[in-house]
Write a protein that holds these residues in place. Sequence first.
Motif, PDB file in Angstrom:
ATOM      1  N   ALA A   2       0.845  -1.188   0.000  1.00 37.31           N
ATOM      2  CA  ALA A   2       0.000   0.000   0.000  1.00 37.31           C
ATOM      3  C   ALA A   2       0.881   1.240   0.000  1.00 37.31           C
ATOM      4  O   ALA A   2       1.971   1.238   0.584  1.00 37.31           O
ATOM      5  CB  ALA A   2      -0.909   0.006   1.229  1.00 37.31           C
ATOM      6  N   VAL A   4       0.507   5.328   0.847  1.00 36.17           N
ATOM      7  CA  VAL A   4      -0.315   6.412   1.385  1.00 36.17           C
ATOM      8  C   VAL A   4       0.460   7.709   1.206  1.00 36.17           C
ATOM      9  O   VAL A   4       1.617   7.808   1.614  1.00 36.17           O
ATOM     10  CB  VAL A   4      -0.639   6.197   2.878  1.00 36.17           C
ATOM     11  N   HIS A  16       5.264   3.921   2.141  1.00 34.51           N
ATOM     12  CA  HIS A  16       5.115   2.596   1.544  1.00 34.51           C
ATOM     13  C   HIS A  16       4.929   1.581   2.671  1.00 34.51           C
ATOM     14  O   HIS A  16       5.724   1.546   3.616  1.00 34.51           O
ATOM     15  CB  HIS A  16       6.356   2.226   0.722  1.00 34.51           C
ATOM     16  N   GLY A  18       4.209  -2.542   3.475  1.00 33.50           N
ATOM     17  CA  GLY A  18       4.092  -3.884   2.940  1.00 33.50           C
ATOM     18  C   GLY A  18       5.286  -4.746   3.274  1.00 33.50           C
ATOM     19  O   GLY A  18       6.184  -4.351   4.023  1.00 33.50           O
ATOM     20  N   GLU A 217      -0.778  -5.433   8.150  1.00 31.54           N
ATOM     21  CA  GLU A 217      -0.762  -4.499   7.018  1.00 31.54           C
ATOM     22  C   GLU A 217      -2.019  -3.630   7.011  1.00 31.54           C
ATOM     23  O   GLU A 217      -1.954  -2.428   6.742  1.00 31.54           O
ATOM     24  CB  GLU A 217      -0.622  -5.247   5.692  1.00 31.54           C
ATOM     25  N   TYR A 218      -3.173  -4.232   7.327  1.00 31.51           N
ATOM     26  CA  TYR A 218      -4.411  -3.447   7.371  1.00 31.51           C
ATOM     27  C   TYR A 218      -4.347  -2.414   8.494  1.00 31.51           C
ATOM     28  O   TYR A 218      -4.702  -1.240   8.303  1.00 31.51           O
ATOM     29  CB  TYR A 218      -5.620  -4.361   7.577  1.00 31.51           C
ATOM     30  N   THR A 221      -1.867   0.388   7.561  1.00 34.05           N
ATOM     31  CA  THR A 221      -2.389   1.212   6.473  1.00 34.05           C
ATOM     32  C   THR A 221      -3.503   2.137   6.948  1.00 34.05           C
ATOM     33  O   THR A 221      -3.505   3.342   6.647  1.00 34.05           O
ATOM     34  CB  THR A 221      -2.892   0.335   5.321  1.00 34.05           C
ATOM     35  N   LYS A 225      -3.270   6.222   7.104  1.00 34.95           N
ATOM     36  CA  LYS A 225      -4.255   7.035   6.385  1.00 34.95           C
ATOM     37  C   LYS A 225      -4.895   8.055   7.316  1.00 34.95           C
ATOM     38  O   LYS A 225      -5.070   9.229   6.960  1.00 34.95           O
ATOM     39  CB  LYS A 225      -5.339   6.143   5.773  1.00 34.95           C
TER      40      LYS A 225
END
Length: 369
Positions: A2, A4, A16, A18, A217-218, A221, A225
């Motif tokens: 991902a 952002v 970045h 991941g 990761e979720y 992210t 955000k």
Amino acid sequence: MAVVKVDLAGRSYDVHIGSGLTGNFAEECGSLLRKPRVPIITDSNVHSHWREPIALALEAAGKQAAWLVHEPGESAKSWDGLSRTVEWLLSEEVERGDHIVALGGGVIGDLTGFAASMLKRGCGFIQVPTSLLAQVDSSVGGKTAINVPAGKNLVGAFHQPSLVLADTDVLATLPEREMRCGYAEVIKYGILGDVAFFDWCEANGPRVIAHDREAIEYAVTQSVKAKARIVAEDERETSGARALLNLGHTFGHALEAETGYSDRLLHGEAVALGMVLAARYSARRGYLSEDEAQRISSAISASGLATEIASLGLDCSGQALANHMLHDKKMDAGTLPFILLRGIGKAFFDREVALDYVAAFLTEQLQAH
């Protein structure tokens, strides 16, 4: 992976997120690494795990790593640590157009960023956060600082990185206690402004702490955000929006000060307990229901983080804890605004909080079991 974007006027940069970013370090940094020799600041724990992968990635691109290795812990975020860092960067002949790499957790990121802000009136730096806490919070947004005897993070500057590489693979070496500390900053984003994300954290927090790759990761992210939106709105904490990110920190910093900024209470643990106290205090003031305050406490407790001051075994009064708050950076014209809650996902500033009332509340909490 991902990506952002932190969207600032004329100074936007990407985060970045991941797997495998460290192995492609030189490629990810691209033209930011102008010279064959790349200055990297880290601590001895991170250096022992990631020196070789980073060095190999740079060698594959025809570059060489130059290392400054600090001892781990808050002691590096000091005048001595800053002086050592700046002198080393000067010896490496770092120029204004160069980029310094901060490879480590929040301490290394704060220290390196502050050194970069000062060196030759400001040079670039790249954040490579190696803790969950740093990936979701301190590596993004440009706050840099050191600690001084008067308090935590009282000397610093706003200095944005040029790139953030949050490699979720590096978290595999992180102890469970450190994962819990990072998770405190993850769930914070739900508590302060996103009830749906708080719901997700309630259901998936244990997966994050257990190193589930998809959940991490979720979580990273969504957290980045949220922070990117707030930083874009209020980069330097002038409108008040960004200061909401300090939910739990006023109480938490007081506890850190009382425990001597030591391993007895890590920053994420202090923030977690501080958020519980902020929720309980909000309920005491009639802003938040007792049920919601308990829900916040239960969600934090379920992750293995302490929710009671009594668990720290402090030998002090509520007034002593409140006195630490007088050094808070949010002090303005002699008053200290508190970040409280009108509901889960609804943080706000209360500028009419009397510290003697807070002291009485903390005395009760110290005695509760």
